[in-house]
Design an enzyme around this catalytic site. Structure first.
Site, PDB file in Angstrom:
ATOM      1  N   SER A 151      -3.105   2.919  -3.886  1.00  0.00           N
ATOM      2  CA  SER A 151      -1.739   2.545  -3.295  1.00  0.00           C
ATOM      3  C   SER A 151      -1.135   2.155  -4.243  1.00  0.00           C
ATOM      4  O   SER A 151      -1.265   1.353  -5.066  1.00  0.00           O
ATOM      5  CB  SER A 151      -2.279   1.993  -1.794  1.00  0.00           C
ATOM      6  OG  SER A 151      -0.464   1.746  -1.631  1.00  0.00           O
ATOM      7  N   TYR A 164      -4.186  -5.515   2.568  1.00  0.00           N
ATOM      8  CA  TYR A 164      -4.067  -3.850   1.994  1.00  0.00           C
ATOM      9  C   TYR A 164      -3.514  -4.285   0.517  1.00  0.00           C
ATOM     10  O   TYR A 164      -4.830  -3.046  -0.027  1.00  0.00           O
ATOM     11  CB  TYR A 164      -2.629  -3.198   3.014  1.00  0.00           C
ATOM     12  CG  TYR A 164      -2.963  -1.816   2.814  1.00  0.00           C
ATOM     13  CD1 TYR A 164      -3.541  -1.415   3.338  1.00  0.00           C
ATOM     14  CD2 TYR A 164      -1.433  -1.636   2.166  1.00  0.00           C
ATOM     15  CE1 TYR A 164      -3.491   0.225   2.495  1.00  0.00           C
ATOM     16  CE2 TYR A 164      -1.576   0.238   1.718  1.00  0.00           C
ATOM     17  CZ  TYR A 164      -2.272   0.520   2.105  1.00  0.00           C
ATOM     18  OH  TYR A 164      -2.560   2.070   2.073  1.00  0.00           O
TER      19      TYR A 164
END
Length: 270
Positions: A151, A164
């Site tokens: 990501s 995350y």
């Protein structure tokens, strides 16, 4: 484990007749990848936690596929899923470690410690466990793609998303290590760093999400990167530009810009 009887080849896999092992297949980007490859004649091993939803989705796809209920955070369960795929279809041409979870976290909150552990176990350890059963056989055959979904959130740490961002930064570094380890083997390691994609994971976000892609379009673009065997790509490219700019910002500037940025909700189910 049963291994692919076909002769070794360093050529890119053909667009039809592929064998694909895909995690996180029951929703979002995983479903989009499954639809994309099923439409091109692939035999897909569909891995996800929700067995009933996975079986129902597999039945909707054209072609022959194998639903494999498993949690990627459970390495033993994932190894059994890989063994079942190998027995049914042989060594995959493409393994896509797509499964991931996201939740807001704050270090000062002790109740968030289990969320940190779960995010890292799924997004990092789960990626390793997704690839491990196939690396030796792919290396022996001399071809294949190991694809990790990272990501842009792993490029710089985002406030309220420590777990995350850390997990995706770790994924990027892990994939780079693996890419170097497999250099010259014929097995390509592909790191994909998506920006915002319209999935259930992003549907809960209340802050602006620029350059958002629909999941099917994101999967189509990423499949092109996978076929080309590129080592690293940000999708869409506009987010790649943003990521490079953010990476270049001095820490004081970055900190000032993002101190009040929107944050993902804490306490979401994982």
């Amino acid at each position: 484990m049963k291994h692919d009887p076909r002769p070794a080849s360093h050529a890119s896999p053909a667009p039809a007749g592929l064998r694909v092992f895909l995690t996180g297949a029951s929703s979002g980007l995983g479903q989009a990848f499954a639809r994309h490859y099923a439409g091109r004649g692939a035999n897909i091993g569909l891995v996800a936690r929700r067995g009933e939803a996975l079986a129902a989705f597999a039945a909707e796809l054209p072609g022959e596929h194998l639903p494999l209920p498993a949690d990627v955070g459970d390495a033993d369960a994932l190894a059994r899923a890989a063994e079942a795929y190998l027995a049914r279809f042989g060594v995959p041409d493409i393994v896509i470690a797509n499964a991931g979870v996201s939740v807001g976290t704050l270090t000062e909150c002790s109740e968030d410690l289990p969320a940190f552990e779960r995010v890292m176990r799924t997004n990092v350890n789960g990626m390793v466990a997704s690839f491990q059963p196939f690396v030796e056989a792919m290396r022996r055959r001399g071809s294949g793609r190991l694809v990790g979904i990272a990501s842009v959130a792993g490029i710089r740490g985002l406030p309220g998303a420590g777990a995350y961002s850390a997990s995706k930064a770790a994924a990027i570094a892990y994939l780079e290590s693996l890419r170097v380890e497999l250099r010259g083997s014929g097995v390509r390691v592909v790191t994909l760093a998506p920006g915002y994609i319209a999935t259930p994971m992003t549907a809960v976000n209340t802050y602006p999400m620029p350059f958002m892609l629909q999941a099917d379009e994101a999967a189509r673009r990423m499949a092109k990167v996978i076929e080309a065997g590129r080592g690293y790509a940000v999708v869409p490219w506009q987010m790649g530009v943003v990521a490079r700019v953010l990476r270049a910002l001095p820490n004081p500037v970055f900190d000032a810009l993002f101190a009040r940025a929107g944050r993902k909700q804490r306490g979401l189910p994982l």
